[in-house]
Design an enzyme around this catalytic site. Sequence first.
Site, PDB file in Angstrom:
ATOM      1  N   GLY A  21      40.558  33.114  50.061  1.00  0.00           N
ATOM      2  CA  GLY A  21      41.283  34.077  49.228  1.00  0.00           C
ATOM      3  C   GLY A  21      42.136  33.354  48.199  1.00  0.00           C
ATOM      4  O   GLY A  21      41.911  32.168  47.905  1.00  0.00           O
ATOM      5  N   PHE A  22      43.111  34.040  47.641  1.00  0.00           N
ATOM      6  CA  PHE A  22      43.954  33.425  46.614  1.00  0.00           C
ATOM      7  C   PHE A  22      44.646  32.168  47.138  1.00  0.00           C
ATOM      8  O   PHE A  22      44.701  31.153  46.451  1.00  0.00           O
ATOM      9  CB  PHE A  22      45.019  34.413  46.131  1.00  0.00           C
ATOM     10  CG  PHE A  22      44.476  35.482  45.236  1.00  0.00           C
ATOM     11  CD1 PHE A  22      44.025  35.174  43.962  1.00  0.00           C
ATOM     12  CD2 PHE A  22      44.405  36.798  45.663  1.00  0.00           C
ATOM     13  CE1 PHE A  22      43.515  36.158  43.130  1.00  0.00           C
ATOM     14  CE2 PHE A  22      43.891  37.785  44.840  1.00  0.00           C
ATOM     15  CZ  PHE A  22      43.454  37.472  43.577  1.00  0.00           C
ATOM     16  N   VAL A  88      35.747  31.097  62.138  1.00  0.00           N
ATOM     17  CA  VAL A  88      36.580  30.233  62.973  1.00  0.00           C
ATOM     18  C   VAL A  88      37.032  31.024  64.191  1.00  0.00           C
ATOM     19  O   VAL A  88      37.625  32.096  64.057  1.00  0.00           O
ATOM     20  CB  VAL A  88      37.794  29.718  62.181  1.00  0.00           C
ATOM     21  CG1 VAL A  88      38.695  28.877  63.087  1.00  0.00           C
ATOM     22  CG2 VAL A  88      37.332  28.904  60.980  1.00  0.00           C
ATOM     23  N   GLU A 179      46.855  53.690  42.719  1.00  0.00           N
ATOM     24  CA  GLU A 179      45.746  53.368  41.819  1.00  0.00           C
ATOM     25  C   GLU A 179      44.477  54.134  42.197  1.00  0.00           C
ATOM     26  O   GLU A 179      43.753  54.628  41.332  1.00  0.00           O
ATOM     27  CB  GLU A 179      45.505  51.850  41.821  1.00  0.00           C
ATOM     28  CG  GLU A 179      46.633  51.131  41.094  1.00  0.00           C
ATOM     29  CD  GLU A 179      46.551  49.614  41.139  1.00  0.00           C
ATOM     30  OE1 GLU A 179      45.899  49.071  42.046  1.00  0.00           O
ATOM     31  OE2 GLU A 179      47.148  48.983  40.250  1.00  0.00           O
ATOM     32  N   ASP A 308      49.026  36.035  53.034  1.00  0.00           N
ATOM     33  CA  ASP A 308      49.408  37.261  53.760  1.00  0.00           C
ATOM     34  C   ASP A 308      49.602  37.032  55.260  1.00  0.00           C
ATOM     35  O   ASP A 308      50.179  37.870  55.950  1.00  0.00           O
ATOM     36  CB  ASP A 308      48.332  38.344  53.575  1.00  0.00           C
ATOM     37  CG  ASP A 308      48.343  38.909  52.164  1.00  0.00           C
ATOM     38  OD1 ASP A 308      49.180  38.467  51.352  1.00  0.00           O
ATOM     39  OD2 ASP A 308      47.517  39.801  51.876  1.00  0.00           O
ATOM     40  N   ALA A 324      49.184  38.520  45.278  1.00  0.00           N
ATOM     41  CA  ALA A 324      48.368  37.403  44.824  1.00  0.00           C
ATOM     42  C   ALA A 324      49.204  36.247  44.266  1.00  0.00           C
ATOM     43  O   ALA A 324      48.972  35.094  44.633  1.00  0.00           O
ATOM     44  CB  ALA A 324      47.353  37.899  43.795  1.00  0.00           C
TER      45      ALA A 324
END
Lengths: 428, 428
Positions: A21-22, A88, A179, A308, A324
């Site tokens: 991810g980011f 994992v 949104e 996160d 992010a």
Amino acid sequence: MRIIHPAKKSGSKIVIIIGGGFAGLNAAKTFVNKENVFVILIDQRNHHLFQPLLYQVATAGLSPADIAVPIRGQFSQAKNVEVHLGRVTCVNLKNNFITVDQDEFEFDSLIVACGAQHSYFAHPEWEIFAPGLKTLEQATEIRRRILSSFENAENEMDPKKQQALLTFVVVGGGPTGVELAGAIADISRTVLIGDFRRIDSSSARILLVEAGTRVLASFDDSLSIKTKHDLEGLGVEVMTSARVANITSDGVQVGDEFISAACVFWAAGVQAAKMNFEPEVGLDRAGRVKVNKDLSIPGYKNAFVIGDMASVEISAEKFVPGLAPAAIQAGKHCARTILATFKGQARTDFKYVDKGQMATIGKYRAVMQSGPVKLVGYLAWLAWLFIHIFYLVGFKNRVSVLADWVWNYTFSKRGSRLITESQWQLKK
Amino acid sequence: MRIIHPAKKSGSKIVIIIGGGFAGLNAAKTFVNKENVFVILIDQRNHHLFQPLLYQVATAGLSPADIAVPIRGQFSQAKNVEVHLGRVTCVNLKNNFITVDQDEFEFDSLIVACGAQHSYFAHPEWEIFAPGLKTLEQATEIRRRILSSFENAENEMDPKKQQALLTFVVVGGGPTGVELAGAIADISRTVLIGDFRRIDSSSARILLVEAGTRVLASFDDSLSIKTKHDLEGLGVEVMTSARVANITSDGVQVGDEFISAACVFWAAGVQAAKMNFEPEVGLDRAGRVKVNKDLSIPGYKNAFVIGDMASVEISAEKFVPGLAPAAIQAGKHCARTILATFKGQARTDFKYVDKGQMATIGKYRAVMQSGPVKLVGYLAWLAWLFIHIFYLVGFKNRVSVLADWVWNYTFSKRGSRLITESQWQLKK
């Protein structure tokens, strides 16, 4: 089975990064072509996903490939990075290895960045009726449900059933909920106009249900009020202080009222991804790993948790948010800390720089807040647009997203209105 | 339940069209805003699919939304056309109605254009191991299998298993098989270069297995030879006169040889879609409905079958081919015949104008044949490119496909390399 790493130069230290991810991606990029470091980046998916635009895939504005890039492709020129597709199952902090499927991978340093997933607050049975929005599969499933509901309403002659098919409930008034509700309103009020003969798509009822007293609770009060007003202008009914008591295949129980709805979507809560650490590590109430100020796990100077999944206190009861920009900053800081440690240099604490937050409200409108700066309306939307294009990984994605947007905003038509077969009902 | 048609003007005749492919879509468009005609276009999917480019979705060159448009959106301005999402279960020719799910729809004239599907020659059990390429779901499944095979090979330490994971078998040497094999060769030889650390993607073995004596059997002999040569230049092993005896999860039995392969794809045969006619109609050996020269069903002047479902004889044992241009021509002719009949005018026979055929071979090369004109190589590829862009429905699709191609051909990277979850294994 022992996995070999032919690209690893002998003598170089192994850094394992779990999650593309980011946070993980930016950590890995910081190591690219650094000497004496070999990075193994592990993810269970082959793509990095630009989650902030996922709601646009769910509402037929963008294609999945617009907002996702193959992780492997980001490192084809980086000879000291190996990308590994796998799951994992265990992190052994004591003996410095992890288990990936059937294999064991040793590390000198470790970064765990597996992100977050939806939390249904002890009601996992709601998920099938109210999917969340974290993966591409969920986004195309939400798209399928929205478009199918209009199709089924067109074919339904019973007015009561038709009304339920034209009712869309979004649970959760954070940025994703705002949104999503705004985009569904846009679809029903502009995109689908003229497409049906027996229903008026603009008569669709769109509800945003928030348990707290206001939408966008993490924003300033004045922006919450403005957002509610703008959403209502788009045709969204905003219900605050409204607690969801039950979700079924027929709709949502909100307080005393049962709302019949074919489409319910979940944007109400997230929890940190679970990871099996050996020995166990300390978690906060949201399931996040409590880390030191340098982002390392207490007791293990060579193992870090970021993004996160990490609980990083800024001040008393104030934590680094799950955004992010925070994940990107943590990824870079953590990688630099590891490089410094390898060189025998001192480490520094992670300092989160608050870049603010933003959310779009339908077309052409947004709210944003960055320190003392507050913006609403068209200007905020322009800022939102350029910031998202800027952060989007991959030149091609930037160009194609921008092109799709120019098209969508100019012609009020969305190009990805495809209903493809569901894998969702089959799985459950 | 009785379905109402509020958009139908009283007194206008009802034309029902089953199928939104090239044939049905073009028939419907011919009726747009014609007076005293009301069209009901029925499809079980919400999108028209540009099948000639499906192999590019399967090989990560294009996104699904690039080659599919919502059928409904094509008729938002056409007030005399109603688009209906549903599955037709029965066509009653005697009493002029059809059954759609639980409803009955009456018609004055009927056009049946349900296309074709794969034929596994009495071995339907092969489908799970060797998917064909007719729908978007199949295309993304093939994409998932190709990309997952490279990922699994990277993680596989047993050289024998690794070789099977890097072996791709395409069954059937028609245009689809040739294009698919060429595109897989392109992925392994250029797109994925540099992405892996333990395998050399360019060592992948790609086989094209054809039962007949040559590939592209419907083309001129010289073009078949050239195509075989070009495919071999790309790294594809072309096996002709090679009959597939069995397909399992481990690979393909071709004559005496068992080829271990994780990926097998089916491009070997099609059969007409099945439709339940009452009373029964005459079919040819390929399951196609034998029609009159004006494309009507013998005995029913108001009911037509067109496209891949129709058996239309040009001369002794020579039939109109199952190609997009033929379907488009038949759709338009059939609609004009119906309009003429409504006006009491005479009907004319359908005259197929052979526009030729073409196929791409990897990047930058193609073969094409149109009457006496034969083209191979770069010029044929340019012609292929412009003809496909021209026929693509929807301005947005044209622009986005062209943009994707410019990107893919310039940077040798394919943008849609996403592995998303399979619904395939779950279904079977």
